[in-house]
Design a protein around this motif. Structure first.
Motif, mmCIF file in Angstrom:
data_model
loop_
_atom_site.group_PDB
_atom_site.id
_atom_site.type_symbol
_atom_site.label_atom_id
_atom_site.label_comp_id
_atom_site.label_asym_id
_atom_site.label_seq_id
_atom_site.Cartn_x
_atom_site.Cartn_y
_atom_site.Cartn_z
ATOM 1 N N ASP C 62 6.840 -36.057 27.977
ATOM 2 C CA ASP C 62 8.121 -36.316 28.027
ATOM 3 C C ASP C 62 8.652 -36.999 26.647
ATOM 4 O OD1 ASP C 62 9.120 -35.470 30.307
ATOM 5 O OD2 ASP C 62 9.052 -37.636 31.174
ATOM 6 N N LEU C 63 7.597 -37.254 25.804
ATOM 7 C CA LEU C 63 7.886 -38.112 24.600
ATOM 8 C C LEU C 63 8.849 -37.078 23.550
ATOM 9 C CD1 LEU C 63 4.464 -39.108 23.587
ATOM 10 C CD2 LEU C 63 6.436 -40.520 23.864
ATOM 11 N N TYR C 64 8.939 -35.896 23.653
ATOM 12 C CA TYR C 64 9.744 -35.045 22.626
ATOM 13 C C TYR C 64 11.089 -35.286 23.348
ATOM 14 C CZ TYR C 64 5.729 -33.114 20.476
ATOM 15 O OH TYR C 64 4.648 -32.939 19.721
ATOM 16 N N PHE C 65 11.298 -35.485 24.572
ATOM 17 C CA PHE C 65 12.591 -35.612 25.113
ATOM 18 C C PHE C 65 13.336 -36.809 24.344
ATOM 19 C CE2 PHE C 65 15.150 -37.996 28.107
ATOM 20 C CZ PHE C 65 16.309 -37.155 28.239
ATOM 21 N N GLU C 66 12.592 -37.905 24.431
ATOM 22 C CA GLU C 66 13.092 -39.184 24.127
ATOM 23 C C GLU C 66 13.539 -38.871 22.350
ATOM 24 O OE1 GLU C 66 13.229 -41.517 25.776
ATOM 25 O OE2 GLU C 66 11.785 -41.282 27.234
ATOM 26 N N ALA C 67 12.637 -38.045 21.534
ATOM 27 C CA ALA C 67 13.038 -38.038 20.367
ATOM 28 C C ALA C 67 14.114 -36.902 20.272
ATOM 29 C CB ALA C 67 12.056 -37.176 19.628
ATOM 30 N N ALA C 68 14.462 -35.935 21.138
ATOM 31 C CA ALA C 68 15.424 -34.943 21.037
ATOM 32 C C ALA C 68 16.888 -35.859 21.371
ATOM 33 C CB ALA C 68 15.195 -33.965 21.991
ATOM 34 N N LEU C 69 16.671 -36.958 22.231
ATOM 35 C CA LEU C 69 18.017 -37.530 22.464
ATOM 36 C C LEU C 69 18.267 -38.359 21.485
ATOM 37 C CD1 LEU C 69 19.685 -38.291 25.061
ATOM 38 C CD2 LEU C 69 18.243 -40.194 25.502
ATOM 39 N N VAL C 70 17.313 -39.092 20.774
ATOM 40 C CA VAL C 70 17.759 -40.000 19.556
ATOM 41 C C VAL C 70 18.473 -39.220 18.378
ATOM 42 C CG1 VAL C 70 16.766 -41.138 17.551
ATOM 43 C CG2 VAL C 70 16.100 -41.551 19.831
ATOM 44 N N ILE C 71 17.716 -37.660 18.263
ATOM 45 C CA ILE C 71 18.284 -36.939 17.334
ATOM 46 C C ILE C 71 19.735 -36.549 17.774
ATOM 47 C CG2 ILE C 71 18.259 -34.590 16.190
ATOM 48 C CD1 ILE C 71 15.569 -34.835 15.837
ATOM 49 N N ALA C 72 19.968 -36.270 18.728
ATOM 50 C CA ALA C 72 21.309 -35.678 19.228
ATOM 51 C C ALA C 72 22.198 -36.856 18.963
ATOM 52 C CB ALA C 72 21.548 -35.392 20.764
ATOM 53 N N LEU C 73 22.048 -38.134 19.252
ATOM 54 C CA LEU C 73 22.708 -39.393 19.027
ATOM 55 C C LEU C 73 22.942 -39.430 17.477
ATOM 56 C CD1 LEU C 73 21.670 -42.075 21.625
ATOM 57 C CD2 LEU C 73 24.056 -41.299 21.000
ATOM 58 N N LEU C 74 21.848 -39.530 16.866
ATOM 59 C CA LEU C 74 21.817 -39.884 15.244
ATOM 60 C C LEU C 74 22.917 -38.747 14.446
ATOM 61 C CD1 LEU C 74 18.634 -40.969 14.240
ATOM 62 C CD2 LEU C 74 20.704 -42.144 14.178
ATOM 63 N N GLY C 75 22.615 -37.324 15.184
ATOM 64 C CA GLY C 75 23.557 -36.424 14.504
ATOM 65 C C GLY C 75 24.754 -36.384 14.619
ATOM 66 N N PHE C 76 25.160 -37.168 15.847
ATOM 67 C CA PHE C 76 26.618 -37.211 16.266
ATOM 68 C C PHE C 76 27.135 -38.288 15.095
ATOM 69 C CE2 PHE C 76 29.594 -40.050 18.359
ATOM 70 C CZ PHE C 76 30.843 -39.289 18.331
ATOM 71 N N VAL C 77 26.391 -39.523 14.970
ATOM 72 C CA VAL C 77 26.877 -40.512 14.378
ATOM 73 C C VAL C 77 27.081 -40.173 12.689
ATOM 74 C CG1 VAL C 77 26.244 -42.826 13.626
ATOM 75 C CG2 VAL C 77 26.096 -42.239 15.817
ATOM 76 N N SER C 78 25.887 -39.409 12.250
ATOM 77 C CA SER C 78 26.040 -39.095 10.739
ATOM 78 C C SER C 78 27.028 -38.240 10.499
ATOM 79 C CB SER C 78 24.472 -38.863 10.550
ATOM 80 O OG SER C 78 24.165 -37.440 11.198
ATOM 81 N N THR C 79 27.228 -37.212 11.336
ATOM 82 C CA THR C 79 28.266 -36.240 11.112
ATOM 83 C C THR C 79 29.566 -36.732 11.071
ATOM 84 O OG1 THR C 79 26.785 -34.648 12.273
ATOM 85 C CG2 THR C 79 28.869 -33.750 11.529
ATOM 86 N N ALA C 80 29.783 -37.698 11.931
ATOM 87 C CA ALA C 80 31.061 -38.468 12.218
ATOM 88 C C ALA C 80 31.345 -38.942 10.798
ATOM 89 C CB ALA C 80 31.423 -39.309 13.294
ATOM 90 N N ALA C 81 30.317 -39.810 10.495
ATOM 91 C CA ALA C 81 30.535 -40.752 9.349
ATOM 92 C C ALA C 81 30.697 -40.002 8.042
ATOM 93 C CB ALA C 81 29.260 -41.564 9.055
ATOM 94 N N LEU C 82 29.988 -38.642 7.810
ATOM 95 C CA LEU C 82 30.221 -37.744 6.760
ATOM 96 C C LEU C 82 31.550 -37.288 6.739
ATOM 97 C CD1 LEU C 82 26.842 -36.044 6.539
ATOM 98 C CD2 LEU C 82 27.927 -37.488 4.798
ATOM 99 N N ALA C 83 32.131 -36.599 8.090
ATOM 100 C CA ALA C 83 33.452 -36.238 7.960
ATOM 101 C C ALA C 83 34.449 -37.418 7.562
ATOM 102 C CB ALA C 83 33.761 -35.757 9.328
#
Lengths: 162, 125, 93
Positions: C62-83
């Motif tokens: 299940d460990l990879y699922f946690e990492a995927a969730l964190v990446i999904a969240l970080l991807g959103f925040v970073s793209t929003a900030a960059l935009a």
């Protein structure tokens, strides 16, 4: 009393479900914490945004969700075909559409629908007059995008958020 | 490395394999679009393939395999799906608005403030 | 037989996602404009997240699922900030 405890019942229910999914169990412990989170989340949202989210026609909302899911699947295949085959007569372009929809929540939902569907992208919206600027990947298919968006998405949204 | 999959019955393995291939294929098609499409606004459509059906297929495959292997309902993947469904439109809209704002400032050939009527009035002046 | 099919399609799916990752990375490096790079970065994070999910399937943890969730969240925040940065030239106003 009920209204003060649960200012946003839908949001609170959603938060509760998300909490159960995140903690991956429906045991009493996580469920209790989830209940507290859901109640506090609803309260916090009520403090931030005074407006109430209300769905008038749940059946229509479900049907709209079904339509959107089918459209997303269909346009996924269509866009994949466009990208892989590279037709020379494909023409992309901007589109102006005048919306009668004014409710901010309904507009947000329309934006999610249009952007989640591959092939159409929401670019700009003029809140004063309701002009929507859309970018469409393939305009050559002969579909009447304005009619599709008006009748398929905007009309049900107008009824749901009436 | 895939030893844990040994206990997976055939009726779950086939759909999982098909879902994985479909999801990865759609995502790859979308990302190829990033290379192939000309112009920024066309490339804006490329990531939506991976975030809608591509992601849904991979998540469904993961749910199916883990549910069958652990013989209980494993649906926490829904969390990622929900998150992506809500966040992708927001990011894409923000990028699109930023891009058209920049293009307008530079005087590029893009539609102006979203009202054709007002544009006609301006051109008459 | 069916397990071999699953193992091979898992490998093929990972190769396809890896290729998709490379396409997005190429767009980030190549540009030509800042907004192209931001779209590329958004795609990059989504492809990376899907790749992590397939790794989770391969290893059965299940460990990879946690990492995927964190990446999904970080991807959103970073793209929003960059935009936001592209729009205004600064992130915090």
């Amino acid at each position: 009393m009920m209204r003060r405890l649960l200012p946003h019942p839908l949001i609170s229910a959603g938060l509760f479900l998300v909490w159960l999914l995140a903690s991956r169990s429906a045991a009493p412990g996580p469920a209790l914490v989830g209940l507290v989170v859901a109640l506090l989340g609803g309260q916090a949202l009520a403090l931030l945004a005074p407006g109430r989210l209300r769905l008038r026609r749940p059946a229509l909302a479900l049907r709209l969700a079904g339509h959107v899911a089918a459209d997303i699947l269909r346009s996924n295949l269509a866009v994949a075909r466009i990208l892989l085959l590279r037709r020379p007569d494909r023409r992309a372009g901007f589109l102006h559409i005048r919306l009668t929809l004014r409710d901010p929540q309904a507009l947000a939902l329309l934006a999610i629908i249009l952007t989640a569907t591959p092939g159409t992208a929401w670019v700009d919206h003029d809140a004063a007059e309701g002009w929507l600027l859309l970018h469409v990947l393939d305009l050559s298919g002969g579909e009447d995008w304005e009619r599709i968006i008006r009748e398929r998405y905007e009309a049900p949204l107008l009824e749901i958020f009436a | 490395m895939t030893g844990h999959l040994d206990s997976l019955p055939a009726w779950a393995a086939w759909p999982a394999a098909a879902l994985l291939l479909a999801g990865a294929g759609l995502t790859l098609a979308g990302s190829l679009g990033l290379l192939r499409l000309r112009g920024f606004y066309e490339r804006l459509h490329a990531p939506t393939l991976g975030t809608s059906a591509g992601m849904a297929c991979v998540l469904l495959a993961s749910m199916l395999v883990f549910s069958v292997l652990q013989s209980r309902l494993v649906i926490h993947e829904l969390l990622i799906g929900l998150l992506m469904l809500v966040t992708t439109p927001v990011t894409l809209m923000l990028i699109a608005r930023a891009a058209i704002h920049r293009d307008r400032q530079e005087g590029a050939d893009v539609p102006g403030q979203a009202s054709p009527e007002r544009r006609e009035e301006k051109s008459k002046e | 037989m069916s397990l071999a099919v699953l193992a091979w399609s898992l490998l093929l799916a990972q190769l396809m996602l890896g290729l998709a990752f490379c396409c997005a990375a190429w767009r980030v490096l190549r540009g030509p404009r800042a907004q192209d790079r931001v779209v590329g970065l958004d795609t990059l994070s989504i492809n990376g997240m899907l790749l992590l999910l397939t790794f989770g399937l391969r290893t059965g943890t299940d460990l990879y699922f946690e990492a995927a969730l964190v990446i999904a969240l970080l991807g959103f925040v970073s793209t929003a900030a960059l935009a936001k940065f592209l729009m205004r030239g600064e992130v915090i106003e």
